[in-house]
Scaffold this active site. Structure first.
Site, PDB file in Angstrom:
ATOM      1  N   LYS A  82       7.744 -25.814   0.090  1.00 33.42           N
ATOM      2  CA  LYS A  82       7.445 -25.877   1.522  1.00 33.42           C
ATOM      3  C   LYS A  82       7.380 -27.319   2.026  1.00 33.42           C
ATOM      4  CE  LYS A  82       6.020 -21.256   1.945  1.00 33.42           C
ATOM      5  NZ  LYS A  82       6.054 -20.840   0.547  1.00 33.42           N
TER       6      LYS A  82
HETATM    7  C1  LIG Z   1       6.793 -19.730   0.155  1.00 30.83           C
HETATM    8  C2  LIG Z   1       7.233 -19.626  -1.265  1.00 30.83           C
HETATM    9  C3  LIG Z   1       8.268 -18.756  -1.664  1.00 30.83           C
HETATM   10  C4  LIG Z   1       8.957 -17.829  -0.698  1.00 30.83           C
HETATM   11  O1  LIG Z   1       9.782 -18.518   0.208  1.00 30.83           O
HETATM   12  P1  LIG Z   1      10.300 -17.794   1.544  1.00 30.83           P
HETATM   13  O2  LIG Z   1      10.964 -18.851   2.322  1.00 30.83           O
HETATM   14  O3  LIG Z   1       9.076 -17.251   2.208  1.00 30.83           O
HETATM   15  O4  LIG Z   1      11.225 -16.722   1.102  1.00 30.83           O
HETATM   16  C5  LIG Z   1       8.658 -18.755  -2.986  1.00 30.83           C
HETATM   17  N1  LIG Z   1       8.035 -19.548  -3.888  1.00 30.83           N
HETATM   18  C6  LIG Z   1       7.035 -20.372  -3.552  1.00 30.83           C
HETATM   19  C7  LIG Z   1       6.376 -21.187  -4.615  1.00 30.83           C
HETATM   20  C8  LIG Z   1       6.598 -20.455  -2.229  1.00 30.83           C
HETATM   21  O5  LIG Z   1       5.582 -21.285  -1.901  1.00 30.83           O
END
Ligand SMILES: *Cc1c(COP(=O)(O)O)cnc(C)c1O
Length: 467
Positions: A112
Protein backbone atom coordinates in the site's frame (compact mmCIF):
# COMPACT_ATOMS: atom_id res chain seq x y z
CA UNK A 1 -8.03 14.14 -18.48
CA UNK A 2 -11.72 14.13 -17.64
CA UNK A 3 -13.16 11.38 -15.42
CA UNK A 4 -16.54 9.66 -15.53
CA UNK A 5 -18.40 7.55 -12.98
CA UNK A 6 -19.06 3.82 -13.49
CA UNK A 7 -22.71 4.59 -12.67
CA UNK A 8 -23.08 7.27 -15.31
CA UNK A 9 -24.50 10.13 -13.23
CA UNK A 10 -21.35 11.97 -12.20
CA UNK A 11 -18.11 13.19 -13.68
CA UNK A 12 -15.04 15.14 -12.63
CA UNK A 13 -13.18 17.74 -14.65
CA UNK A 14 -9.69 16.54 -13.78
CA UNK A 15 -7.41 14.31 -11.73
CA UNK A 16 -7.24 16.74 -8.80
CA UNK A 17 -11.02 16.62 -8.37
CA UNK A 18 -10.97 12.81 -8.51
CA UNK A 19 -8.18 12.69 -5.93
CA UNK A 20 -10.07 14.87 -3.44
CA UNK A 21 -13.52 13.35 -4.03
CA UNK A 22 -12.66 9.65 -3.75
CA UNK A 23 -16.12 8.24 -4.41
CA UNK A 24 -18.24 9.76 -7.21
CA UNK A 25 -21.45 11.57 -6.15
CA UNK A 26 -23.67 8.89 -7.71
CA UNK A 27 -22.03 6.21 -5.56
CA UNK A 28 -19.93 4.97 -8.49
CA UNK A 29 -16.19 4.92 -9.03
CA UNK A 30 -14.24 7.31 -11.22
CA UNK A 31 -12.63 6.08 -14.42
CA UNK A 32 -10.68 8.01 -17.04
CA UNK A 33 -13.02 9.18 -19.80
CA UNK A 34 -10.64 7.60 -22.31
CA UNK A 35 -7.62 5.36 -21.90
CA UNK A 36 -4.18 6.82 -22.62
CA UNK A 37 -2.18 4.70 -25.07
CA UNK A 38 1.53 3.94 -24.97
CA UNK A 39 3.22 2.55 -28.08
CA UNK A 40 5.89 -0.16 -27.99
CA UNK A 41 8.37 2.64 -28.67
CA UNK A 42 7.10 4.63 -25.70
CA UNK A 43 7.63 1.60 -23.47
CA UNK A 44 11.07 0.79 -24.88
CA UNK A 45 12.14 4.36 -24.13
CA UNK A 46 11.39 3.72 -20.43
CA UNK A 47 13.66 0.68 -20.10
CA UNK A 48 16.31 1.13 -17.46
CA UNK A 49 14.85 4.30 -15.95
CA UNK A 50 14.98 4.76 -12.18
CA UNK A 51 11.61 3.77 -10.70
CA UNK A 52 10.51 7.32 -9.82
CA UNK A 53 11.20 8.55 -13.37
CA UNK A 54 9.30 5.68 -14.90
CA UNK A 55 6.41 6.22 -12.48
CA UNK A 56 6.07 9.88 -13.46
CA UNK A 57 6.04 9.02 -17.17
CA UNK A 58 3.42 6.29 -16.80
CA UNK A 59 1.14 8.42 -14.63
CA UNK A 60 1.46 11.67 -16.55
CA UNK A 61 -1.36 11.08 -19.10
CA UNK A 62 -3.79 10.16 -16.29
CA UNK A 63 -2.94 13.33 -14.39
CA UNK A 64 -2.67 15.72 -17.32
CA UNK A 65 -2.40 19.43 -16.63
CA UNK A 66 -3.90 19.07 -13.12
CA UNK A 67 -0.33 18.76 -11.83
CA UNK A 68 2.64 20.12 -13.79
CA UNK A 69 4.95 17.33 -14.97
CA UNK A 70 8.00 18.70 -13.15
CA UNK A 71 6.01 18.73 -9.90
CA UNK A 72 4.85 15.17 -10.49
CA UNK A 73 8.44 14.05 -11.07
CA UNK A 74 9.57 15.72 -7.88
CA UNK A 75 6.75 14.16 -5.86
CA UNK A 76 7.57 10.72 -7.29
CA UNK A 77 11.22 11.12 -6.35
CA UNK A 78 10.29 12.20 -2.82
CA UNK A 79 7.75 9.37 -2.47
CA UNK A 80 10.17 6.57 -3.30
CA UNK A 81 13.37 8.04 -1.85
CA UNK A 82 12.58 6.60 1.59
CA UNK A 83 12.14 3.03 0.40
CA UNK A 84 14.45 0.41 1.82
CA UNK A 85 15.68 -0.84 -1.56
CA UNK A 86 17.35 1.35 -4.20
CA UNK A 87 15.35 -0.32 -6.99
CA UNK A 88 12.12 0.50 -5.03
CA UNK A 89 10.26 -2.58 -6.38
CA UNK A 90 12.95 -5.19 -7.13
CA UNK A 91 12.39 -8.48 -8.97
CA UNK A 92 13.62 -11.72 -7.43
CA UNK A 93 13.84 -14.88 -9.49
CA UNK A 94 12.36 -17.96 -7.80
CA UNK A 95 12.41 -20.48 -10.64
CA UNK A 96 12.69 -20.72 -14.41
CA UNK A 97 10.23 -18.14 -15.74
CA UNK A 98 9.00 -17.37 -12.23
CA UNK A 99 9.70 -14.07 -10.54
CA UNK A 100 8.37 -12.14 -7.60
CA UNK A 101 8.24 -8.36 -7.51
CA UNK A 102 8.76 -7.10 -3.97
CA UNK A 103 6.37 -4.24 -3.35
CA UNK A 104 7.04 -4.13 0.40
CA UNK A 105 10.10 -1.93 0.79
CA UNK A 106 8.13 1.16 1.83
CA UNK A 107 7.84 2.54 5.37
CA UNK A 108 5.09 0.13 6.51
CA UNK A 109 6.41 -2.97 4.73
CA UNK A 110 3.29 -3.55 2.61
CA UNK A 111 2.49 -2.70 -1.00
CA UNK A 112 0.00 0.00 0.00
CA UNK A 113 2.98 2.33 0.50
CA UNK A 114 3.65 2.23 -3.25
CA UNK A 115 0.53 4.31 -3.86
CA UNK A 116 -0.03 5.93 -0.48
CA UNK A 117 3.36 7.65 -0.25
CA UNK A 118 2.55 9.49 -3.44
CA UNK A 119 -1.08 10.12 -2.47
CA UNK A 120 -0.13 12.00 0.70
CA UNK A 121 2.09 14.30 -1.33
CA UNK A 122 -0.50 14.75 -4.09
CA UNK A 123 -3.09 15.73 -1.47
CA UNK A 124 -0.75 18.29 0.04
CA UNK A 125 0.15 19.73 -3.33
CA UNK A 126 -3.44 20.04 -4.59
CA UNK A 127 -4.74 21.43 -1.28
CA UNK A 128 -1.92 23.94 -1.13
CA UNK A 129 -2.79 25.20 -4.60
CA UNK A 130 -6.42 25.59 -3.52
CA UNK A 131 -5.66 27.01 -0.09
CA UNK A 132 -7.69 24.22 1.56
CA UNK A 133 -7.26 21.75 4.42
CA UNK A 134 -8.82 18.31 4.92
CA UNK A 135 -9.28 15.85 7.75
CA UNK A 136 -8.78 12.32 6.50
CA UNK A 137 -10.78 9.78 8.47
CA UNK A 138 -10.45 6.04 8.09
CA UNK A 139 -10.97 2.69 9.79
CA UNK A 140 -8.37 -0.02 9.60
CA UNK A 141 -7.77 -3.57 10.65
CA UNK A 142 -4.13 -3.24 9.73
CA UNK A 143 -2.19 -2.28 6.59
CA UNK A 144 -4.24 0.56 5.13
CA UNK A 145 -4.24 2.67 8.28
CA UNK A 146 -0.52 2.49 8.83
CA UNK A 147 0.26 3.25 5.18
CA UNK A 148 -2.10 6.24 5.29
CA UNK A 149 -0.57 7.54 8.52
CA UNK A 150 2.97 7.23 7.18
CA UNK A 151 1.91 9.02 4.01
CA UNK A 152 0.15 11.91 5.76
CA UNK A 153 2.34 12.47 8.82
CA UNK A 154 3.64 16.05 8.92
CA UNK A 155 1.85 17.09 5.71
CA UNK A 156 0.80 20.74 6.12
CA UNK A 157 -2.69 20.58 4.67
CA UNK A 158 -3.88 17.28 6.07
CA UNK A 159 -5.01 16.00 9.47
CA UNK A 160 -5.50 12.27 9.74
CA UNK A 161 -7.63 10.32 12.21
CA UNK A 162 -7.46 6.52 12.04
CA UNK A 163 -9.75 4.24 14.04
CA UNK A 164 -8.62 0.74 14.90
CA UNK A 165 -10.33 -1.91 17.05
CA UNK A 166 -8.71 -1.78 20.50
CA UNK A 167 -6.68 -4.90 21.15
CA UNK A 168 -7.70 -6.55 17.89
CA UNK A 169 -4.88 -5.70 15.48
CA UNK A 170 -1.52 -7.44 15.42
CA UNK A 171 1.17 -5.80 17.51
CA UNK A 172 3.32 -4.95 14.47
CA UNK A 173 0.37 -3.35 12.72
CA UNK A 174 -0.71 -1.37 15.80
CA UNK A 175 2.79 -0.15 16.54
CA UNK A 176 3.27 0.95 12.94
CA UNK A 177 0.36 3.34 13.47
CA UNK A 178 0.77 4.39 17.06
CA UNK A 179 4.51 5.04 17.11
CA UNK A 180 4.34 7.70 14.39
CA UNK A 181 5.10 11.00 16.10
CA UNK A 182 3.39 13.82 14.23
CA UNK A 183 1.07 16.60 15.40
CA UNK A 184 -1.40 15.96 12.54
CA UNK A 185 -1.90 12.25 13.32
CA UNK A 186 -4.50 10.91 15.73
CA UNK A 187 -4.94 7.21 16.47
CA UNK A 188 -8.20 6.17 18.08
CA UNK A 189 -8.48 2.71 19.61
CA UNK A 190 -12.20 1.95 19.64
CA UNK A 191 -13.64 -0.43 22.20
CA UNK A 192 -15.24 -2.57 19.51
CA UNK A 193 -14.59 -4.54 16.34
CA UNK A 194 -13.29 -3.49 12.95
CA UNK A 195 -16.88 -3.36 11.70
CA UNK A 196 -17.74 -0.95 14.55
CA UNK A 197 -14.84 1.27 13.43
CA UNK A 198 -16.08 1.20 9.85
CA UNK A 199 -19.61 2.05 10.97
CA UNK A 200 -18.31 5.02 12.97
CA UNK A 201 -16.43 6.32 9.93
CA UNK A 202 -19.47 5.88 7.71
CA UNK A 203 -21.61 7.70 10.28
CA UNK A 204 -19.14 10.60 10.36
CA UNK A 205 -19.34 10.93 6.58
CA UNK A 206 -23.13 10.64 6.68
CA UNK A 207 -23.35 13.57 9.14
CA UNK A 208 -23.32 16.33 6.51
CA UNK A 209 -22.74 19.32 8.84
CA UNK A 210 -19.87 17.50 10.54
CA UNK A 211 -18.43 16.41 7.19
CA UNK A 212 -18.42 19.99 5.95
CA UNK A 213 -17.15 21.50 9.16
CA UNK A 214 -14.21 19.07 9.27
CA UNK A 215 -13.64 18.93 5.48
CA UNK A 216 -13.66 15.15 5.78
CA UNK A 217 -11.84 13.16 3.15
CA UNK A 218 -10.75 9.54 2.64
CA UNK A 219 -7.88 7.68 1.09
CA UNK A 220 -9.53 4.28 0.75
CA UNK A 221 -8.87 1.84 -2.02
CA UNK A 222 -11.58 3.13 -4.33
CA UNK A 223 -9.63 6.37 -4.87
CA UNK A 224 -8.58 6.33 -8.51
CA UNK A 225 -5.31 8.05 -7.63
CA UNK A 226 -4.25 4.90 -5.78
CA UNK A 227 -4.87 2.75 -8.84
CA UNK A 228 -2.92 5.21 -11.01
CA UNK A 229 0.07 5.00 -8.69
CA UNK A 230 0.03 1.19 -8.88
CA UNK A 231 0.27 0.95 -12.67
CA UNK A 232 3.98 1.87 -12.95
CA UNK A 233 5.36 -1.18 -11.15
CA UNK A 234 3.65 -3.49 -13.60
CA UNK A 235 5.27 -1.57 -16.44
CA UNK A 236 8.66 -1.67 -14.70
CA UNK A 237 8.48 -5.45 -14.16
CA UNK A 238 7.42 -6.20 -17.72
CA UNK A 239 10.15 -3.99 -19.20
CA UNK A 240 12.80 -5.63 -17.05
CA UNK A 241 11.78 -9.07 -18.39
CA UNK A 242 11.73 -8.19 -22.08
CA UNK A 243 8.50 -6.23 -22.50
CA UNK A 244 7.01 -4.78 -24.61
CA UNK A 245 8.67 -7.24 -27.02
CA UNK A 246 7.62 -10.22 -24.92
CA UNK A 247 4.38 -10.99 -23.06
CA UNK A 248 4.32 -11.43 -19.31
CA UNK A 249 1.72 -12.82 -16.90
CA UNK A 250 1.03 -11.31 -13.49
CA UNK A 251 -0.19 -13.17 -10.42
CA UNK A 252 -1.72 -10.91 -7.77
CA UNK A 253 -2.91 -11.75 -4.25
CA UNK A 254 -6.21 -9.92 -4.15
CA UNK A 255 -8.58 -8.34 -1.64
CA UNK A 256 -10.33 -5.19 -2.83
CA UNK A 257 -9.24 -5.85 -6.44
CA UNK A 258 -7.24 -2.60 -6.55
CA UNK A 259 -3.83 -4.07 -7.22
CA UNK A 260 -4.94 -6.45 -9.95
CA UNK A 261 -7.08 -3.72 -11.50
CA UNK A 262 -3.89 -1.67 -11.87
CA UNK A 263 -2.38 -4.63 -13.75
CA UNK A 264 -5.42 -4.66 -16.00
CA UNK A 265 -4.99 -0.90 -16.58
CA UNK A 266 -1.32 -1.42 -17.50
CA UNK A 267 -2.49 -3.83 -20.19
CA UNK A 268 -5.24 -1.44 -21.26
CA UNK A 269 -2.74 1.35 -21.95
CA UNK A 270 -0.74 -0.96 -24.20
CA UNK A 271 1.54 -3.19 -22.12
CA UNK A 272 1.59 -6.74 -23.56
CA UNK A 273 0.15 -8.90 -20.75
CA UNK A 274 -0.91 -12.50 -21.44
CA UNK A 275 -2.88 -13.43 -18.32
CA UNK A 276 -3.83 -12.04 -14.91
CA UNK A 277 -4.10 -14.50 -12.03
CA UNK A 278 -6.31 -13.47 -9.10
CA UNK A 279 -5.17 -15.11 -5.86
CA UNK A 280 -7.55 -15.60 -2.93
CA UNK A 281 -7.59 -17.21 0.50
CA UNK A 282 -10.70 -19.03 1.75
CA UNK A 283 -12.63 -15.81 1.08
CA UNK A 284 -12.73 -16.72 -2.60
CA UNK A 285 -15.64 -14.81 -4.17
CA UNK A 286 -13.48 -13.67 -7.11
CA UNK A 287 -12.10 -17.16 -7.76
CA UNK A 288 -15.66 -18.55 -7.67
CA UNK A 289 -16.75 -15.88 -10.13
CA UNK A 290 -13.96 -16.78 -12.55
CA UNK A 291 -14.53 -20.55 -12.15
CA UNK A 292 -18.29 -20.67 -12.50
CA UNK A 293 -19.71 -17.13 -12.79
CA UNK A 294 -20.86 -17.36 -9.18
CA UNK A 295 -20.43 -13.90 -7.68
CA UNK A 296 -22.26 -14.47 -4.41
CA UNK A 297 -21.35 -13.03 -1.05
CA UNK A 298 -20.56 -15.31 1.87
CA UNK A 299 -19.64 -14.30 5.42
CA UNK A 300 -16.04 -13.12 5.76
CA UNK A 301 -13.88 -15.70 7.51
CA UNK A 302 -10.58 -14.82 9.18
CA UNK A 303 -7.46 -16.27 7.54
CA UNK A 304 -3.68 -16.09 7.74
CA UNK A 305 -3.78 -13.35 5.08
CA UNK A 306 -6.04 -10.80 6.80
CA UNK A 307 -5.64 -8.08 4.16
CA UNK A 308 -7.44 -10.40 1.74
CA UNK A 309 -10.33 -11.24 4.08
CA UNK A 310 -12.87 -9.45 1.93
CA UNK A 311 -16.11 -10.47 0.24
CA UNK A 312 -17.06 -7.23 -1.49
CA UNK A 313 -14.08 -6.28 -3.66
CA UNK A 314 -14.97 -2.66 -4.24
CA UNK A 315 -12.75 -2.14 -7.28
CA UNK A 316 -14.39 -5.01 -9.12
CA UNK A 317 -17.02 -2.46 -10.16
CA UNK A 318 -14.40 -0.86 -12.38
CA UNK A 319 -13.68 -4.12 -14.19
CA UNK A 320 -17.40 -4.86 -14.53
CA UNK A 321 -17.88 -1.44 -16.15
CA UNK A 322 -15.25 -2.36 -18.75
CA UNK A 323 -16.54 -5.92 -19.24
CA UNK A 324 -19.92 -4.51 -20.26
CA UNK A 325 -18.31 -1.98 -22.63
CA UNK A 326 -18.75 0.93 -20.23
CA UNK A 327 -22.50 0.52 -19.99
CA UNK A 328 -23.17 2.47 -16.79
CA UNK A 329 -26.86 1.49 -16.61
CA UNK A 330 -25.97 -2.22 -16.52
CA UNK A 331 -23.15 -1.56 -14.05
CA UNK A 332 -25.35 0.43 -11.68
CA UNK A 333 -28.11 -2.21 -11.82
CA UNK A 334 -25.66 -5.05 -11.11
CA UNK A 335 -24.18 -3.21 -8.14
CA UNK A 336 -27.66 -2.47 -6.77
CA UNK A 337 -28.68 -6.10 -7.06
CA UNK A 338 -25.43 -7.25 -5.43
CA UNK A 339 -26.10 -4.96 -2.48
CA UNK A 340 -29.68 -6.11 -2.00
CA UNK A 341 -29.46 -9.84 -2.84
CA UNK A 342 -25.76 -10.61 -2.23
CA UNK A 343 -25.43 -11.99 -5.75
CA UNK A 344 -24.14 -10.08 -8.76
CA UNK A 345 -25.83 -10.90 -12.05
CA UNK A 346 -23.23 -10.99 -14.81
CA UNK A 347 -24.24 -12.08 -18.29
CA UNK A 348 -22.27 -14.88 -19.89
CA UNK A 349 -20.54 -12.78 -22.58
CA UNK A 350 -19.16 -10.42 -19.93
CA UNK A 351 -18.05 -13.38 -17.79
CA UNK A 352 -16.35 -14.95 -20.82
CA UNK A 353 -14.60 -11.64 -21.49
CA UNK A 354 -13.24 -11.82 -17.96
CA UNK A 355 -12.19 -15.47 -18.29
CA UNK A 356 -10.27 -14.73 -21.50
CA UNK A 357 -7.77 -12.75 -19.41
CA UNK A 358 -8.25 -13.54 -15.72
CA UNK A 359 -8.05 -16.78 -13.83
CA UNK A 360 -8.74 -17.51 -10.20
CA UNK A 361 -6.66 -19.38 -7.63
CA UNK A 362 -7.15 -20.09 -3.94
CA UNK A 363 -5.25 -21.44 -0.95
CA UNK A 364 -6.70 -22.24 2.45
CA UNK A 365 -4.65 -21.65 5.61
CA UNK A 366 -3.12 -25.15 5.73
CA UNK A 367 -2.06 -24.91 2.08
CA UNK A 368 -0.70 -21.42 2.73
CA UNK A 369 1.61 -22.74 5.47
CA UNK A 370 2.64 -25.72 3.29
CA UNK A 371 3.50 -23.46 0.38
CA UNK A 372 5.52 -21.07 2.56
CA UNK A 373 7.46 -24.02 3.94
CA UNK A 374 8.01 -25.63 0.52
CA UNK A 375 9.15 -22.40 -1.13
CA UNK A 376 11.58 -21.75 1.67
CA UNK A 377 12.95 -25.31 1.48
CA UNK A 378 13.37 -25.05 -2.29
CA UNK A 379 14.82 -21.55 -2.61
CA UNK A 380 15.53 -20.09 0.83
CA UNK A 381 12.98 -17.36 0.09
CA UNK A 382 10.54 -16.27 2.79
CA UNK A 383 7.18 -15.17 1.40
CA UNK A 384 4.51 -13.79 3.72
CA UNK A 385 1.02 -15.40 3.86
CA UNK A 386 -0.35 -12.96 1.24
CA UNK A 387 2.54 -13.06 -1.22
CA UNK A 388 2.72 -16.85 -1.15
CA UNK A 389 -0.76 -17.07 -2.65
CA UNK A 390 0.40 -15.21 -5.76
CA UNK A 391 3.59 -17.25 -5.91
CA UNK A 392 1.80 -20.59 -5.53
CA UNK A 393 -0.67 -19.56 -8.24
CA UNK A 394 2.20 -18.66 -10.53
CA UNK A 395 3.96 -21.97 -9.85
CA UNK A 396 0.83 -23.82 -10.84
CA UNK A 397 1.09 -22.12 -14.26
CA UNK A 398 4.81 -22.11 -14.88
CA UNK A 399 5.84 -24.80 -17.30
CA UNK A 400 2.65 -24.45 -19.28
CA UNK A 401 4.39 -21.82 -21.42
CA UNK A 402 7.60 -19.86 -21.63
CA UNK A 403 5.94 -16.59 -20.70
CA UNK A 404 7.54 -15.15 -17.56
CA UNK A 405 5.15 -15.01 -14.63
CA UNK A 406 5.59 -12.27 -12.06
CA UNK A 407 3.96 -12.81 -8.66
CA UNK A 408 3.36 -9.65 -6.68
CA UNK A 409 4.83 -9.80 -3.16
CA UNK A 410 2.56 -7.52 -1.16
CA UNK A 411 3.94 -7.69 2.40
CA UNK A 412 7.26 -8.25 4.15
CA UNK A 413 7.34 -11.58 6.02
CA UNK A 414 8.34 -9.82 9.27
CA UNK A 415 4.79 -8.38 9.41
CA UNK A 416 3.45 -11.89 10.05
CA UNK A 417 5.94 -13.44 12.45
CA UNK A 418 3.54 -16.04 13.89
CA UNK A 419 2.58 -17.57 10.55
CA UNK A 420 6.17 -17.52 9.35
CA UNK A 421 7.37 -19.26 12.51
CA UNK A 422 4.60 -21.83 12.24
CA UNK A 423 5.50 -22.60 8.62
CA UNK A 424 9.29 -22.51 8.74
CA UNK A 425 10.43 -22.22 12.37
CA UNK A 426 12.03 -18.91 11.43
CA UNK A 427 11.03 -15.51 12.80
CA UNK A 428 11.93 -13.04 10.04
CA UNK A 429 13.75 -9.94 11.31
CA UNK A 430 12.34 -6.47 10.75
CA UNK A 431 14.52 -4.36 8.41
CA UNK A 432 17.07 -2.23 10.31
CA UNK A 433 15.06 0.99 9.92
CA UNK A 434 12.23 -0.62 11.89
CA UNK A 435 14.30 -2.77 14.21
CA UNK A 436 13.40 -0.68 17.28
CA UNK A 437 9.64 -0.72 16.55
CA UNK A 438 8.93 -2.69 19.72
CA UNK A 439 10.81 -0.14 21.85
CA UNK A 440 9.19 3.02 20.46
CA UNK A 441 6.57 4.99 22.44
CA UNK A 442 2.98 4.54 21.39
CA UNK A 443 0.39 7.34 21.13
CA UNK A 444 -3.32 6.61 20.95
CA UNK A 445 -6.61 7.50 22.57
CA UNK A 446 -9.00 4.78 23.70
CA UNK A 447 -12.64 5.74 23.09
CA UNK A 448 -15.95 3.93 23.53
CA UNK A 449 -17.81 2.69 20.46
CA UNK A 450 -19.80 5.90 20.42
CA UNK A 451 -20.21 8.35 17.55
CA UNK A 452 -20.49 11.48 19.72
CA UNK A 453 -17.27 10.62 21.56
CA UNK A 454 -15.34 10.04 18.33
CA UNK A 455 -16.72 13.18 16.71
CA UNK A 456 -15.88 15.42 19.64
CA UNK A 457 -12.36 13.99 19.79
CA UNK A 458 -11.92 14.57 16.05
CA UNK A 459 -13.24 18.13 16.30
CA UNK A 460 -10.94 19.02 19.19
CA UNK A 461 -7.98 17.49 17.36
CA UNK A 462 -8.66 19.41 14.14
CA UNK A 463 -9.17 22.68 16.08
CA UNK A 464 -5.95 22.28 17.97
CA UNK A 465 -4.10 21.84 14.67
CA UNK A 466 -5.81 24.80 13.03
CA UNK A 467 -4.79 27.06 15.92
C1 LIG B 1 -4.24 -4.64 0.75
C2 LIG B 1 -3.44 -5.89 0.60
C3 LIG B 1 -3.76 -6.88 -0.35
C4 LIG B 1 -4.96 -6.77 -1.25
O1 LIG B 1 -4.81 -5.77 -2.22
P1 LIG B 1 -6.09 -5.22 -3.03
O2 LIG B 1 -5.60 -4.08 -3.81
O3 LIG B 1 -7.09 -4.84 -1.98
O4 LIG B 1 -6.56 -6.34 -3.87
C5 LIG B 1 -2.94 -7.98 -0.46
N1 LIG B 1 -1.87 -8.13 0.36
C6 LIG B 1 -1.55 -7.22 1.29
C7 LIG B 1 -0.37 -7.48 2.18
C8 LIG B 1 -2.31 -6.06 1.45
O5 LIG B 1 -1.98 -5.16 2.40
Amino acid sequence: MRYISTRGQASAPDFAAVLLAGLAEDGGLFMPASWPQFSAGDFRAMRGLPYAELAARVMQPFIGPAIPYETLRRLCHESYAGFGHPAVAPLVQLDTNLWTQELFHGPTLAFKDMAMQLLGRLFDHVLNARGEHVTIVGATSGDTGSAAIEACANRDRVNIVILHPHGRTSEVQRRQMTTVQAPNVSNIAVDGTFDDCQDLVKAMFADAPFRQEMHLSAVNSINWARITAQIPYYVAAALALGGPDRDVTFSVPTGNFGNVLAAWAARRIGLPVARLIVGANRNDILARFLDTNDMSMRPVEPSLSPSMDIQVSSNFERLLFELVDRDSVTTAAAMREFRTTGKMPIKDPAWQNACALFQGFRLDDAQTLDEIRALHARTGYLADPHSIIGIAAARAQVGASEIPIIAMATAHPAKFPDAMRQATGITPALPPRLADLYQRDEHYTVLPNDLAAVQSHTRAFARRNAA
